[in-house]
Structure formats: structure tokens, C-alpha cells
Design a protein around this motif. Sequence first.
Motif, PDB file in Angstrom:
ATOM      1  N   ARG A 216      53.648  46.733  36.122  1.00 48.41           N
ATOM      2  CA  ARG A 216      53.926  45.320  35.829  1.00 48.41           C
ATOM      3  C   ARG A 216      54.843  44.714  36.885  1.00 48.41           C
ATOM      4  O   ARG A 216      54.703  43.543  37.244  1.00 48.41           O
ATOM      5  CB  ARG A 216      54.546  45.190  34.435  1.00 48.41           C
ATOM      6  CG  ARG A 216      53.506  45.253  33.325  1.00 48.41           C
ATOM      7  CD  ARG A 216      54.132  45.154  31.953  1.00 48.41           C
ATOM      8  NE  ARG A 216      53.097  45.107  30.915  1.00 48.41           N
ATOM      9  CZ  ARG A 216      53.306  45.356  29.636  1.00 48.41           C
ATOM     10  NH1 ARG A 216      54.529  45.678  29.233  1.00 48.41           N
ATOM     11  NH2 ARG A 216      52.321  45.287  28.763  1.00 48.41           N
ATOM     12  N   SER A 217      55.791  45.510  37.375  1.00 46.45           N
ATOM     13  CA  SER A 217      56.679  44.990  38.425  1.00 46.45           C
ATOM     14  C   SER A 217      55.895  44.671  39.693  1.00 46.45           C
ATOM     15  O   SER A 217      56.197  43.695  40.388  1.00 46.45           O
ATOM     16  CB  SER A 217      57.788  46.005  38.728  1.00 46.45           C
ATOM     17  OG  SER A 217      57.277  47.153  39.402  1.00 46.45           O
ATOM     18  N   LEU A 218      54.863  45.468  39.993  1.00 50.30           N
ATOM     19  CA  LEU A 218      54.016  45.186  41.154  1.00 50.30           C
ATOM     20  C   LEU A 218      53.227  43.899  40.927  1.00 50.30           C
ATOM     21  O   LEU A 218      53.085  43.076  41.846  1.00 50.30           O
ATOM     22  CB  LEU A 218      53.056  46.353  41.406  1.00 50.30           C
ATOM     23  CG  LEU A 218      53.682  47.713  41.732  1.00 50.30           C
ATOM     24  CD1 LEU A 218      52.592  48.752  41.958  1.00 50.30           C
ATOM     25  CD2 LEU A 218      54.574  47.629  42.955  1.00 50.30           C
ATOM     26  N   ARG A 219      52.711  43.732  39.732  1.00 49.60           N
ATOM     27  CA  ARG A 219      51.961  42.519  39.401  1.00 49.60           C
ATOM     28  C   ARG A 219      52.865  41.282  39.507  1.00 49.60           C
ATOM     29  O   ARG A 219      52.467  40.245  40.037  1.00 49.60           O
ATOM     30  CB  ARG A 219      51.406  42.619  37.985  1.00 49.60           C
ATOM     31  CG  ARG A 219      50.171  43.481  37.847  1.00 49.60           C
ATOM     32  CD  ARG A 219      48.986  42.850  38.541  1.00 49.60           C
ATOM     33  NE  ARG A 219      47.724  43.384  38.061  1.00 49.60           N
ATOM     34  CZ  ARG A 219      46.566  43.175  38.641  1.00 49.60           C
ATOM     35  NH1 ARG A 219      46.510  42.442  39.744  1.00 49.60           N
ATOM     36  NH2 ARG A 219      45.461  43.680  38.166  1.00 49.60           N
ATOM     37  N   GLU A 220      54.071  41.394  38.990  1.00 46.04           N
ATOM     38  CA  GLU A 220      55.000  40.260  39.013  1.00 46.04           C
ATOM     39  C   GLU A 220      55.370  39.859  40.438  1.00 46.04           C
ATOM     40  O   GLU A 220      55.699  38.698  40.690  1.00 46.04           O
ATOM     41  CB  GLU A 220      56.259  40.610  38.219  1.00 46.04           C
ATOM     42  CG  GLU A 220      56.012  40.698  36.715  1.00 46.04           C
ATOM     43  CD  GLU A 220      57.185  41.319  35.979  1.00 46.04           C
ATOM     44  OE1 GLU A 220      58.178  41.700  36.652  1.00 46.04           O
ATOM     45  OE2 GLU A 220      57.106  41.436  34.738  1.00 46.04           O
ATOM     46  N   ARG A 221      55.305  40.813  41.366  1.00 45.32           N
ATOM     47  CA  ARG A 221      55.610  40.512  42.769  1.00 45.32           C
ATOM     48  C   ARG A 221      54.391  40.000  43.524  1.00 45.32           C
ATOM     49  O   ARG A 221      54.468  39.751  44.725  1.00 45.32           O
ATOM     50  CB  ARG A 221      56.172  41.760  43.450  1.00 45.32           C
ATOM     51  CG  ARG A 221      57.592  42.112  42.984  1.00 45.32           C
ATOM     52  CD  ARG A 221      57.990  43.517  43.377  1.00 45.32           C
ATOM     53  NE  ARG A 221      57.716  43.769  44.780  1.00 45.32           N
ATOM     54  CZ  ARG A 221      57.416  44.970  45.281  1.00 45.32           C
ATOM     55  NH1 ARG A 221      57.324  46.024  44.474  1.00 45.32           N
ATOM     56  NH2 ARG A 221      57.180  45.119  46.561  1.00 45.32           N
ATOM     57  N   GLY A 222      53.268  39.846  42.829  1.00 46.43           N
ATOM     58  CA  GLY A 222      52.106  39.220  43.441  1.00 46.43           C
ATOM     59  C   GLY A 222      50.987  40.146  43.847  1.00 46.43           C
ATOM     60  O   GLY A 222      50.047  39.711  44.518  1.00 46.43           O
ATOM     61  N   LEU A 223      51.045  41.429  43.473  1.00 46.22           N
ATOM     62  CA  LEU A 223      49.961  42.347  43.830  1.00 46.22           C
ATOM     63  C   LEU A 223      48.651  41.846  43.231  1.00 46.22           C
ATOM     64  O   LEU A 223      48.550  41.603  42.032  1.00 46.22           O
ATOM     65  CB  LEU A 223      50.269  43.749  43.303  1.00 46.22           C
ATOM     66  CG  LEU A 223      49.173  44.803  43.522  1.00 46.22           C
ATOM     67  CD1 LEU A 223      48.962  45.056  45.013  1.00 46.22           C
ATOM     68  CD2 LEU A 223      49.539  46.108  42.809  1.00 46.22           C
ATOM     69  N   GLY A 224      47.629  41.698  44.062  1.00 44.20           N
ATOM     70  CA  GLY A 224      46.350  41.191  43.580  1.00 44.20           C
ATOM     71  C   GLY A 224      45.179  41.769  44.345  1.00 44.20           C
ATOM     72  O   GLY A 224      45.334  42.424  45.371  1.00 44.20           O
ATOM     73  N   GLY A 225      43.977  41.514  43.821  1.00 46.46           N
ATOM     74  CA  GLY A 225      42.761  41.989  44.474  1.00 46.46           C
ATOM     75  C   GLY A 225      42.493  43.467  44.302  1.00 46.46           C
ATOM     76  O   GLY A 225      41.655  44.025  45.009  1.00 46.46           O
ATOM     77  N   VAL A 226      43.181  44.129  43.362  1.00 49.68           N
ATOM     78  CA  VAL A 226      43.026  45.577  43.187  1.00 49.68           C
ATOM     79  C   VAL A 226      41.693  45.887  42.516  1.00 49.68           C
ATOM     80  O   VAL A 226      41.393  45.384  41.432  1.00 49.68           O
ATOM     81  CB  VAL A 226      44.182  46.160  42.342  1.00 49.68           C
ATOM     82  CG1 VAL A 226      44.004  47.673  42.186  1.00 49.68           C
ATOM     83  CG2 VAL A 226      45.517  45.833  42.980  1.00 49.68           C
ATOM     84  N   ARG A 227      40.901  46.719  43.162  1.00 49.15           N
ATOM     85  CA  ARG A 227      39.607  47.113  42.612  1.00 49.15           C
ATOM     86  C   ARG A 227      39.585  48.575  42.177  1.00 49.15           C
ATOM     87  O   ARG A 227      38.798  48.963  41.327  1.00 49.15           O
ATOM     88  CB  ARG A 227      38.513  46.876  43.652  1.00 49.15           C
ATOM     89  CG  ARG A 227      38.355  45.402  44.060  1.00 49.15           C
ATOM     90  CD  ARG A 227      37.255  45.247  45.079  1.00 49.15           C
ATOM     91  NE  ARG A 227      35.988  45.760  44.569  1.00 49.15           N
ATOM     92  CZ  ARG A 227      34.985  46.188  45.345  1.00 49.15           C
ATOM     93  NH1 ARG A 227      35.119  46.171  46.665  1.00 49.15           N
ATOM     94  NH2 ARG A 227      33.869  46.629  44.798  1.00 49.15           N
ATOM     95  N   LEU A 228      40.443  49.399  42.779  1.00 46.22           N
ATOM     96  CA  LEU A 228      40.457  50.819  42.431  1.00 46.22           C
ATOM     97  C   LEU A 228      41.874  51.364  42.591  1.00 46.22           C
ATOM     98  O   LEU A 228      42.527  51.133  43.605  1.00 46.22           O
ATOM     99  CB  LEU A 228      39.508  51.607  43.332  1.00 46.22           C
ATOM    100  CG  LEU A 228      39.340  53.104  43.001  1.00 46.22           C
ATOM    101  CD1 LEU A 228      38.621  53.277  41.664  1.00 46.22           C
ATOM    102  CD2 LEU A 228      38.568  53.823  44.102  1.00 46.22           C
ATOM    103  N   VAL A 229      42.323  52.102  41.565  1.00 47.44           N
ATOM    104  CA  VAL A 229      43.620  52.780  41.615  1.00 47.44           C
ATOM    105  C   VAL A 229      43.360  54.273  41.685  1.00 47.44           C
ATOM    106  O   VAL A 229      42.628  54.823  40.851  1.00 47.44           O
ATOM    107  CB  VAL A 229      44.480  52.446  40.378  1.00 47.44           C
ATOM    108  CG1 VAL A 229      45.807  53.184  40.449  1.00 47.44           C
ATOM    109  CG2 VAL A 229      44.704  50.949  40.277  1.00 47.44           C
ATOM    110  N   ILE A 230      43.946  54.936  42.680  1.00 45.11           N
ATOM    111  CA  ILE A 230      43.739  56.373  42.876  1.00 45.11           C
ATOM    112  C   ILE A 230      45.015  57.103  42.489  1.00 45.11           C
ATOM    113  O   ILE A 230      46.106  56.762  42.973  1.00 45.11           O
ATOM    114  CB  ILE A 230      43.384  56.690  44.349  1.00 45.11           C
ATOM    115  CG1 ILE A 230      42.144  55.911  44.780  1.00 45.11           C
ATOM    116  CG2 ILE A 230      43.148  58.181  44.520  1.00 45.11           C
ATOM    117  CD1 ILE A 230      42.428  54.653  45.556  1.00 45.11           C
ATOM    118  N   GLY A 231      44.893  58.089  41.603  1.00 45.30           N
ATOM    119  CA  GLY A 231      46.077  58.823  41.176  1.00 45.30           C
ATOM    120  C   GLY A 231      45.723  60.117  40.483  1.00 45.30           C
ATOM    121  O   GLY A 231      44.556  60.382  40.188  1.00 45.30           O
TER     122      GLY A 231
END
Length: 380
Positions: A216-231
Amino acid sequence: MALSQHDLLRLLESLRSADGLELVRSVAERMLQELIEAEATARIGAQWNEHTDTRTALRNGHRDRTLTTQAGDLGLGIPKLRSGSFFPLLLERRRRIDQALFAVVMEAYVHGVSTRSVDDLVKALGSDTGISKSEVSRICQDLDGQLTAFRERRLDHVRFPYVYLDATYCKARVEHQIVSRAVVIATGITEDGGREVLGVMVGDSESESSWTAFLRSLRERGLGGVRLVIGDHHLGLVTAIRKVMLGAGYQRCRVHFLRNVFNAISKDAAEMVAATIRTVFAQPTAAAVRSQLDTVADMLGTQFPKVKEMLLEAKDDLTAFAGFPERHWKKIQSTNPLERINREIKRRTDVVQVFPNDAALLRLVTAVLFELHDEWIAFP
């Protein structure tokens, strides 16, 4: 790199009025700045306001950089470019890390939690008689401003279709006890292939609430356009991704999955099972990838029913990469791109061994990430 008459007169006047060490500092600062400007001119192919056929970029002001020398701190300006990036070769790129390490070691030393190896390092750094708490605070305060700004910077300047998440563990003191702390790191790949450090957090564990707060902190800082999360299949990670990263897929790291498989079989069978599973990721099309996973599950199921169960249960997460361009497959099948980061962090944190508090741990890790981020920007 020749000085104009006005600049030469100004430099001579400043030298006449300076004394001893200040004189040396002024000369060194001016010489280094001129060398930096000359290197930038050679890189760009033109001087200030010069129009040439060889120009490759336009200048866009300067960013401040402090260089610590025996003559004192030198205030330098690093030329910024409107496109691309520039960092002078004559400057040491690791200053933030070394300064952060110095601060952490000194803080540990002041609070009496240092080990023999830390004591030896303190002496090697030239502080045989120790250092005051006020001096430690000053060093930390100078660092924390720029490191906090880096951690909290906006991320809406570009889109990041691929985001990597991983955690590494370090020891720190919490309420007078030494405990394991999870250092959670996020990096992202831009649409044109650039790479950036997105965020870092030190927490109690890798619970769903911790991952959710971090994402959520990443989203609040404007992270966008994410299509795939690798973990990796960390506790609570998948739930947090699906809760926060709406519209993004999840790719389970193939390397970590194989390690989980090894825990369910004997060592003698590990090589054969691993080689069989790897064939899933060597297929040429998305349909072939998913079909091969079913085939491999059936092949191994007779002898290793637990492995078959694990493969079928993780099928969607293991093959999520197949829905993206084939040229990206090798890079998005695992969190291997984060391995170098984790190695560098461990190399630095192993010197301290036990951090006096979370703030000290976060300070050093952020400094390492800041320098790696600068390298990626300067040398993509």
C-alpha cells in the motif's frame, strides 16, 4: 576546460583571501568541478550553449554532491541530462554506503553492543578512543535526510509492469533482545527495460499485514502499471498482492519452488526431479508450458505423490510468466534479479552482525539500495 578571465580573477581573489587548509579545499573543489564539467562535455559532445553535430544530449542543471576529503567536504555539482544520465568517473560511487556503515558501527560501539570484530573495525576507521553520542547523531542526521527522501520519493514518473518482491533477514536488538528482522525489498522494471529500487521496509515478520502495509505504501507513492509481481511464496504475500495490486498477476519464483520440492523428497532424487521440472520452463509457447507441467506432474506422481500435488496446486502461479512476451520469460520466472542485491546487503550487514536498532539496520540497507539504484540509472 579553460577558465574565462572573469572566473580566473575570481579564483585568484578567493585564493588570496583563503588560508591554509581552506586554500587547499578551494583549489581542490574548483579543479574537481572543472574536471567533472569537462567529462560531461566529452560525454555530451558540446559545451554549454554550444551547437554541434556531435551533441548527444542536453544539460538540465546540476544535482549537489558532497565529496569528503582530508581537506574537508567539497561541494560539487553533478550535471544532469534531459535524457539519459551522467555520473563522473572520478567520484567514488560508494560513499553513502561507507558513511552509513561507519554510522551504524559507531552507534553500536557507543551503545555497547559491539562485538570484537566491530571493535576492530572501529579502530580501523581511526576511532581508537571511541566517538561521542552527539557525533553519531550528527552523522546519522546528515544521512537520514537523503535516505528518507529516497525511500519516500514519488513513483509515478513512469510505469512498472514487472515488480520483484523478496525478503532477507538480519539480526537487530529490539527491547534488549536480539531478534531476526525481515528486510523487505521491492524493485521494478520499466516498460523500456530500466530498473529501479522501489522500496524497502524492516518489519517483525512476513505476515499478510506486513506485506499489505508495504504494498500500500508503494501504491500511495504512485506505483502504477503493474502487470506481474514476482516473488517467493512468503506467508501472506499472495493474499496481500491480490488485495492491493488489483489487476496484476503473481509469478511464484521457480527457484524457491524447487527448494520447497527438495524438502519433500530424498537428496538422491533431487537432481532428477529438478531436471524434470525445469523442462516446464524450457517450452516455446504458453500452451506448451502449461501442458508440460501437467505431463511432469503425472510422470513424477507415481514415485512422488507429494511433488505432483505441489505442482498442480502451484500451476497457475508457476506458469503466470507464460502470459507475457517470450523475450521476457527468463527474467520473470524467478526473483534471481534480486539475488545480487541480497548478496550486497549481506556483505555489508555481516560486518555489523547485530544492529543496535531497526533504524540503524534500515539506514545501512537503504544506503546500499541507493547506490545500486544510482548505478542502474547511470549505467542501464
